[in-house]
Structures are given as structure tokens and as C-alpha cells.
Design a protein around this motif. Sequence first.
Motif, short mmCIF file in Angstrom:
data_model
loop_
_atom_site.label_atom_id
_atom_site.label_comp_id
_atom_site.label_asym_id
_atom_site.label_seq_id
_atom_site.Cartn_x
_atom_site.Cartn_y
_atom_site.Cartn_z
N TRP A 120 -50.64 -11.44 39.26
CA TRP A 120 -50.73 -11.56 40.71
C TRP A 120 -51.60 -12.73 41.14
CZ3 TRP A 120 -47.45 -8.89 43.61
CH2 TRP A 120 -46.82 -7.79 43.02
N TYR A 121 -52.65 -12.97 40.37
CA TYR A 121 -53.50 -14.12 40.71
C TYR A 121 -52.83 -15.43 40.29
CZ TYR A 121 -57.30 -17.43 41.09
OH TYR A 121 -58.05 -18.51 41.44
N LYS A 122 -52.32 -15.48 39.07
CA LYS A 122 -51.78 -16.72 38.53
C LYS A 122 -50.61 -17.25 39.33
CE LYS A 122 -50.06 -18.75 34.22
NZ LYS A 122 -49.74 -18.50 32.78
N TYR A 123 -49.73 -16.34 39.77
CA TYR A 123 -48.49 -16.80 40.40
C TYR A 123 -48.44 -16.60 41.92
CZ TYR A 123 -46.79 -17.13 35.62
OH TYR A 123 -46.65 -17.46 34.29
N ILE A 124 -49.38 -15.85 42.46
CA ILE A 124 -49.32 -15.56 43.90
C ILE A 124 -50.62 -15.94 44.62
CG2 ILE A 124 -49.04 -13.75 45.64
CD1 ILE A 124 -47.15 -12.35 43.69
N HIS A 125 -51.71 -15.24 44.31
CA HIS A 125 -52.93 -15.44 45.09
C HIS A 125 -53.61 -16.78 44.83
CE1 HIS A 125 -56.24 -14.36 47.61
NE2 HIS A 125 -57.12 -14.42 46.63
N PHE A 177 -64.34 -18.08 43.28
CA PHE A 177 -63.12 -17.34 42.96
C PHE A 177 -63.36 -15.88 42.55
CE2 PHE A 177 -60.95 -21.55 41.48
CZ PHE A 177 -61.06 -22.03 42.77
N VAL A 178 -64.57 -15.39 42.69
CA VAL A 178 -64.86 -14.00 42.31
C VAL A 178 -65.70 -13.32 43.39
CG1 VAL A 178 -64.78 -14.44 39.83
CG2 VAL A 178 -66.95 -14.67 41.04
N GLY A 179 -65.60 -11.99 43.45
CA GLY A 179 -66.43 -11.19 44.34
C GLY A 179 -66.15 -11.41 45.81
N ASN A 180 -66.88 -10.67 46.66
CA ASN A 180 -66.76 -10.78 48.11
C ASN A 180 -65.28 -10.70 48.54
OD1 ASN A 180 -69.44 -11.34 47.64
ND2 ASN A 180 -69.56 -13.02 49.09
N TYR A 181 -64.66 -9.58 48.19
CA TYR A 181 -63.21 -9.44 48.41
C TYR A 181 -62.85 -8.98 49.82
CZ TYR A 181 -62.90 -9.79 43.32
OH TYR A 181 -62.98 -10.22 42.03
N SER A 182 -63.77 -8.42 50.56
CA SER A 182 -63.45 -7.90 51.90
C SER A 182 -63.11 -9.03 52.86
CB SER A 182 -64.62 -7.08 52.45
OG SER A 182 -64.76 -5.87 51.74
N VAL A 206 -56.40 -4.48 48.17
CA VAL A 206 -55.24 -5.32 47.86
C VAL A 206 -55.69 -6.70 47.37
CG1 VAL A 206 -53.23 -6.50 48.82
CG2 VAL A 206 -53.70 -4.13 49.44
N HIS A 207 -56.69 -7.27 48.04
CA HIS A 207 -57.20 -8.58 47.65
C HIS A 207 -57.78 -8.54 46.23
CE1 HIS A 207 -60.19 -12.09 48.60
NE2 HIS A 207 -59.18 -12.48 47.84
N ARG A 208 -58.52 -7.49 45.94
CA ARG A 208 -59.10 -7.34 44.60
C ARG A 208 -57.98 -7.22 43.56
NH1 ARG A 208 -63.96 -3.09 42.94
NH2 ARG A 208 -64.20 -3.84 40.78
N PHE A 209 -56.92 -6.50 43.90
CA PHE A 209 -55.78 -6.36 42.99
C PHE A 209 -55.10 -7.72 42.78
CE2 PHE A 209 -51.18 -5.70 42.42
CZ PHE A 209 -51.19 -4.97 41.23
N LEU A 210 -55.02 -8.53 43.83
CA LEU A 210 -54.37 -9.84 43.73
C LEU A 210 -55.13 -10.82 42.84
CD1 LEU A 210 -53.20 -10.39 47.43
CD2 LEU A 210 -51.75 -9.99 45.43
N HIS A 211 -56.34 -10.47 42.47
CA HIS A 211 -57.11 -11.30 41.54
C HIS A 211 -56.88 -10.91 40.09
CE1 HIS A 211 -59.83 -14.16 43.64
NE2 HIS A 211 -59.43 -13.45 44.69
#
Length: 280
Positions: free
Chosen positions: A147-152, A239-244, A138-143
Motif C-alpha cells: 500500500w505504501y510502495k504503490y499507492i501512498h 515518512f513515519v509517525g504522526n498519522y492523524s 487508514v493512513h497508518r495502514f497505507l504505510h
Amino acid sequence: MNDTLGQIVYQPTNALEALWFNFVDYFGEDFLISYGTFFAHEIFYFLAFLPFFLCDFVHALRKYKIQPTKVNDWKTQFNCLLKVMGTHIFVQLPMMIVFHPAIHSIGLRARVPLPSGWYLLFVLAVSFVLEDAYFYFVHRFLHQGFWYKYIHKVHHDHASPFGMAAEYAHPIETLILGVGTCLGPFLLSRDLFTLWAWLAVRLFQTVECHSGYDFPWNPTKLIPFWGGAHFHDFHHETFVGNYSSTFTYFDRLFGTSDKYYARMEMRKKEEELLANKKAK
């Protein structure tokens, strides 16, 4: 146990259970499942943040700060507090109240026998695994894009995170990620004591993960594949990687932590070169 008006009344079998049952009887099961869970969340969250907040005032601990040039000024922390409290009061609390009938219908109860110590540890361990798997994807999807621009992106207001920023997020993100938090306890236990125990350890984990401090004596370093603050801090900085949220194996498997490990390897080589120069 007695059957009174169609409801099972459990009798305590030990001192801890008696204390818990008295607590439940005093406040009432319905109150504790909704409002009680909210207050428990607030207590666990801010108590977890307190020791890391105090670290900012101990000069000897500055060397363990992951981004030492970044200062957690009062204005930033106060604005974070307002945002977090707003999310807690106007998103999480109403969510707990609205979903109370559904939670009750699936069998969550407060006045039930407490789990054994071993089963509680089992539920906590499985809950971490389930939440981490859910969070990674889910976190990876939010990027991605919208989803990233307006939420995450809200959560990434803090490129150098501190403990209280763990739940600094857009309300929609709070709702989405909240599902993963509930998976383990609802699938494996459905008793309020276990849910609160899980909340306590999970909130401490996420606050520690965002604390900005990496202490060498942290006992979580003994847990296989544990990410920790250093691992997650890289995500906030770049702002990239390490999504867990907790472990490292999904990032390892899908290559989303390659940049992190490349940086660690480069810094290791730089330290070795510096040590060799000093030795000559």
C-alpha cells in the motif's frame, strides 16, 4: 411548507435561508449536489491555498517556515497543480457523478431548512473527530508494504509540503480517504449547505496542515489536541509517525508520535543551552 406533486417545498424563514433557496432554485438541486459540489470544492481548496502561496513572497514570514531551507520552486508547484487537477477532474468529479443516485437515495437534499448555528458547529466538530479517527487507522495502514510502495508513496513525493500538496495523492488513496471525509455530514445532517460548510473548513484545515508554515498566532493552537502544520510536517519530512489528520491523541495513545516529541524535547534543550551561553 407546501406539498407539490408529492414533494415538500420549504418556505424560507430568514434572509440567509431565502438567499440559499433562491440559489438552489436557480441552479437546481441535482446539479448542485454533483457538479456544484465539485465547483465548491475547487473554490474552497484553491482559496485556502492562496494565502499560504503568497507567504512564500513575504520575506518577514520566512522565519515561520517549518523547513526554511526548502524552496517551493515553480516547477514543483506546477507539477503538483497538474497532478491535483487531474485527480480532481478525472477521479473526484466522476466519483461525484457516479454516486449521485446513491447520495440522493440516502436523503441528501439542498432545498431544506438550514441548520441552526449551534447544530452546524456540532456537526463540524463531530465530523472532525470521525474523520480523524478514520484517517489515523487508514493512513497508518497505507504505510504498510504494498500500500505504501504503490499507492501512498505518491503523496510523499513532497518531503517539504506546501498547501496545494494536500490532495496530491494516488487516485485509489483519494477514493479511500474520501469515505472518511463524508462520514460526519452524511450521518448527522444530509443537507447540502452543511456538507459544503464542512468541505470549506476541512479543506482549509488540510491545506493549512500541509502549508509548511507554523504561525504562533494561529487560533487553532487554542484547540485541545490540535496537531497543525508543525505536527504533520514531521510526518512528511521523516515518512513515519504522526498519522492523524487533525488531532494528536491517537498518535499519543499508540505511541506513533514519540519520535516527534523526542525531537521537540531535544530542540528545546538545545535552545536552552544556547540561551545560557549567550547569557554568560
